[in-house]
Write an enzyme that holds these catalytic residues in place. Structure first.
Site, PDB file in Angstrom:
ATOM      1  N   HIS A 100       0.758  -1.275  -0.002  1.00 14.42           N
ATOM      2  CA  HIS A 100       0.077   0.115  -0.155  1.00 14.42           C
ATOM      3  C   HIS A 100       0.792   1.095   0.191  1.00 14.42           C
ATOM      4  O   HIS A 100       2.036   1.197   0.552  1.00 14.42           O
ATOM      5  CB  HIS A 100      -0.941   0.065   1.251  1.00 14.42           C
ATOM      6  CG  HIS A 100      -2.010   0.955   1.201  1.00 14.42           C
ATOM      7  ND1 HIS A 100      -1.408   2.417   1.708  1.00 14.42           N
ATOM      8  CD2 HIS A 100      -3.154   1.232   0.742  1.00 14.42           C
ATOM      9  CE1 HIS A 100      -2.416   3.021   1.547  1.00 14.42           C
ATOM     10  NE2 HIS A 100      -3.532   2.559   0.814  1.00 14.42           N
ATOM     11  N   GLU A 172      -3.085   2.609  -7.197  1.00 16.86           N
ATOM     12  CA  GLU A 172      -3.564   3.529  -6.357  1.00 16.86           C
ATOM     13  C   GLU A 172      -2.421   4.716  -6.646  1.00 16.86           C
ATOM     14  O   GLU A 172      -1.612   4.584  -5.615  1.00 16.86           O
ATOM     15  CB  GLU A 172      -3.677   2.994  -4.846  1.00 16.86           C
ATOM     16  CG  GLU A 172      -4.699   1.951  -4.592  1.00 16.86           C
ATOM     17  CD  GLU A 172      -4.994   1.952  -3.213  1.00 16.86           C
ATOM     18  OE1 GLU A 172      -6.356   2.160  -2.998  1.00 16.86           O
ATOM     19  OE2 GLU A 172      -4.322   1.672  -2.406  1.00 16.86           O
ATOM     20  N   GLY A 178      -6.187   9.710   0.271  1.00 20.26           N
ATOM     21  CA  GLY A 178      -6.112  10.305   1.305  1.00 20.26           C
ATOM     22  C   GLY A 178      -6.725  11.764   1.380  1.00 20.26           C
ATOM     23  O   GLY A 178      -7.174  11.969   0.360  1.00 20.26           O
ATOM     24  N   SER A 219      -9.120   8.210  -3.242  1.00 17.63           N
ATOM     25  CA  SER A 219     -10.409   8.870  -3.299  1.00 17.63           C
ATOM     26  C   SER A 219     -11.732   8.769  -3.952  1.00 17.63           C
ATOM     27  O   SER A 219     -12.140   9.652  -4.869  1.00 17.63           O
ATOM     28  CB  SER A 219      -9.970  10.517  -3.760  1.00 17.63           C
ATOM     29  OG  SER A 219      -8.902  11.153  -2.711  1.00 17.63           O
TER      30      SER A 219
HETATM   31  P1  PGA Z   1      -9.067   7.097   0.212  1.00 17.99           P
HETATM   32  O1  PGA Z   1      -7.908   5.928   0.359  1.00 17.99           O
HETATM   33  O2  PGA Z   1     -10.099   6.207  -0.693  1.00 17.99           O
HETATM   34  O3  PGA Z   1      -9.476   7.334   1.593  1.00 17.99           O
HETATM   35  O4  PGA Z   1      -8.204   8.008  -0.703  1.00 17.99           O
HETATM   36  C1  PGA Z   1      -7.647   4.883  -0.539  1.00 17.99           C
HETATM   37  C2  PGA Z   1      -6.709   3.854   0.047  1.00 17.99           C
HETATM   38  O5  PGA Z   1      -5.665   4.171   0.561  1.00 17.99           O
HETATM   39  O6  PGA Z   1      -6.685   2.539  -0.419  1.00 17.99           O
END
Ligand code: PGA
Length: 270
Positions: A100, A172, A178, A219
């Site tokens: 991640h 991602e 975030g 997001s």
């Molecule tokens: P988020 O997180 O949807 O809050 O941006 C995604 C993730 O870190 O997998």
């Protein structure tokens, strides 16, 4: 495209939610999604370590698959603070998330370390969920594709085609994740998903490489989920904040599932 006929929808709860909160979330999510056949969707949740045993006991794995957010790459040893595959097996986990962006960038994990974790997870019969993504700087330098290809080639080093059949990938982009993240446009996300798909097909052949589910994360919210899931190369969504409330997650699931199925139906018709 056998595995990709289903939609993949999951959330990583990061360092949020106590055991009590995780169990309540899972029970509610399970209750809300009871009427949706799991032949249509693979639903999964990746909670924090200390909640895992209670989490597994709270809902059946036939309804919600559970995974760990990270894993040490040895079965045991002098690795203070690490959690081994044997411990995760004991906790009843199915999935192990690897790489991640917060692991890569906050905790400085390298591509080679992610590879060790992927191989170890496979040896212990987990489904590795390998996360890849470029930083804003890499995107600005125009090297996103090279970075992703590198992360995939190193991440999958030594993985056999047979083993690749159990792996999932999440794209991602670091800049999209975030509270300060800017969601990727659906066009950009889809373009990168195609690059990932091509890289996997190059590595494992069109049939096996073409069948590895590739999810988008960063997001995702109720507004953009619809557009993303309609894109041809996006097989599912890996959601953070917008899925941490079971009712909100359920409403995203109900929005995207019919759109995804309509997309696959149209593809099958051509
Ligand atoms: P988020 O997180 O949807 O809050 O941006 C995604 C993730 O870190 O997998």
């Amino acid at each position: 495209m056998e595995r990709r006929k289903k939609i993949y929808l999951g959330t990583n709860t990061k360092m949020y939610k106590t055991t009590e909160q995780t169990v309540a979330f899972l029970k509610r999510l399970n209750e809300l999604t009871q009427d949706i056949s799991r032949d249509r969707m693979e639903l999964f949740v990746i909670p924090s370590y200390t909640t895992l045993t209670a989490a597994r006991e709270s809902v059946p794995r036939e309804s919600i698959l559970l995974g760990a957010q990270n894993m040490g790459w040895e079965e045991q040893g002098q690795f203070t603070g690490e959690i081994s595959p044997l411990m995760l097996r004991e906790a009843g986990m199915d999935i192990v998330m690897v790489g991640h962006s917060e692991r890569r960038h906050v905790f400085r994990e390298t591509d080679a370390e992610e590879n060790k974790k992927v191989l170890c997870a496979l040896q212990h019969a987990f489904r590795p969920l390998l996360c890849v993504g470029e930083t804003a700087e890499e995107k600005d330098f125009g090297i996103a594709e090279e970075v992703l290809r590198t992360q995939l080639k190193v991440g999958f080093h030594g993985v056999t085609p047979e083993q690749a059949k159990t792996v999932w990938v999440a794209y991602e982009p670091v800049w999209a994740i975030g509270v300060n993240g800017v969601p990727a446009s659906k066009e950009y996300a889809d373009h990168i998903h195609k690059v990932i798909r091509d890289t996997l097909a190059e590595r494992f052949g069109a049939e096996i490489g073409g069948d590895i589910p590739v999810l988008y994360g960063g997001s995702v919210n109720p507004q953009n989920a619809e557009g993303l899931i309609r894109m041809p190369y996006i097989d599912g969504l890996f959601i953070g904040r917008s899925a941490w409330d079971a009712d909100n997650f359920n409403s995203i699931i109900r929005t995207v599932l019919p759109l995804f199925e309509e997309k696959r139906k149209k593809e099958a018709a051509v």
